[in-house]
Design a protein around this motif. Structure first.
Motif, short mmCIF file in Angstrom:
data_model
loop_
_atom_site.label_atom_id
_atom_site.label_comp_id
_atom_site.label_asym_id
_atom_site.label_seq_id
_atom_site.Cartn_x
_atom_site.Cartn_y
_atom_site.Cartn_z
N LEU A 90 83.79 16.22 39.87
CA LEU A 90 82.89 15.95 38.70
C LEU A 90 81.27 16.72 38.44
CD1 LEU A 90 84.28 12.42 38.12
CD2 LEU A 90 84.54 14.26 36.66
N ALA A 91 81.16 17.02 40.47
CA ALA A 91 79.75 17.79 39.98
C ALA A 91 79.52 18.69 39.46
CB ALA A 91 79.86 18.31 41.88
N GLY A 92 78.31 18.54 38.65
CA GLY A 92 77.62 19.07 37.60
C GLY A 92 78.11 19.14 36.18
N ALA A 93 78.89 18.16 35.86
CA ALA A 93 80.31 17.75 34.64
C ALA A 93 79.49 17.02 33.68
CB ALA A 93 81.15 16.99 34.73
N SER A 94 79.82 17.49 32.75
CA SER A 94 79.44 16.89 31.09
C SER A 94 79.47 15.85 31.01
CB SER A 94 79.26 18.10 30.17
OG SER A 94 80.24 17.84 29.43
N THR A 95 78.47 15.21 30.59
CA THR A 95 79.22 13.97 30.03
C THR A 95 80.72 13.89 28.96
OG1 THR A 95 77.94 13.87 27.86
CG2 THR A 95 76.64 12.82 29.62
N ALA A 96 80.66 15.05 28.74
CA ALA A 96 81.90 14.76 27.32
C ALA A 96 83.39 15.32 28.50
CB ALA A 96 81.98 16.20 26.22
N GLU A 97 82.91 16.19 29.08
CA GLU A 97 83.76 16.96 30.34
C GLU A 97 84.17 15.72 31.07
OE1 GLU A 97 83.22 21.03 31.30
OE2 GLU A 97 81.56 19.78 32.40
N ILE A 98 83.43 14.54 31.19
CA ILE A 98 84.37 13.43 32.56
C ILE A 98 84.48 12.61 31.58
CG2 ILE A 98 82.40 11.48 33.46
CD1 ILE A 98 80.29 13.05 35.15
N LEU A 99 84.01 12.24 30.12
CA LEU A 99 84.34 11.30 28.81
C LEU A 99 86.29 12.11 28.59
CD1 LEU A 99 81.57 10.21 27.03
CD2 LEU A 99 83.02 8.76 28.71
N ALA A 100 86.09 12.99 28.91
CA ALA A 100 87.64 13.99 28.65
C ALA A 100 88.45 13.87 29.91
CB ALA A 100 87.87 15.07 28.49
#
Length: 143
Positions: A90-100
């Motif tokens: 998850l390093a550098g991931a956006s909020t949308a990417e994490i929530l997905a």
């Protein structure tokens, strides 16, 4: 799901069962140390579903990426490996990417054949709490 995390999931899913535990142990060493401001788990959330003391903190940055911090004792290598997988993937991931990120992440990795259901439950809870922290921050400060 962030590309790096998808790559990790694919590596685990395609790995022979006998090397999965070795791969997990490599990720146990990938958890970065906590910064001084989080010493004593100040401001971190404990994950009671884990069999060992596990703490996490997610912070949404102004650029919509998320910084994550995890703490778990070295004597709990499997649980620590979950933290390492998330920290790396998850390093550098956006909020949308994490929530997905799918809630059944660890099942998709094929870990159910290599580790106990209790540990899978703990890893799933870690991801769920991380996503909940991100969602709460977005609700407090919509972008």
């Amino acid at each position: 799901m962030p590309a790096k995390l998808a790559e990790i999931v694919d590596e685990f899913a395609s790995a022979p069962r006998e090397v999965v535990l070795e791969m997990l142990l490599e990720f146990a060493d990938a958890v970065p140390p906590l910064p001084a401001g989080l010493a004593g788990h100040e401001g971190m959330e404990q994950v009671p579903e884990c069999q060992t003391a596990f703490f996490l903190k997610a912070t949404v940055q102004p650029d919509d990426t998320v910084t994550t911090w995890f703490d778990c004792p070295p004597e709990a290598p499997t649980t620590r490996a979950f933290a390492g997988i998330l920290a790396d993937g998850l390093a550098g991931a956006s909020t949308a990417e994490i929530l997905a990120v799918p809630g059944d992440l660890y099942a998709r990795m094929g870990l159910a054949q290599a580790i106990s259901p209790l540990r899978i439950r703990g890893g799933t809870a870690i991801l769920a709490r991380l996503k909940r922290q991100v969602a709460a921050q977005l609700a407090d400060y919509p972008r």
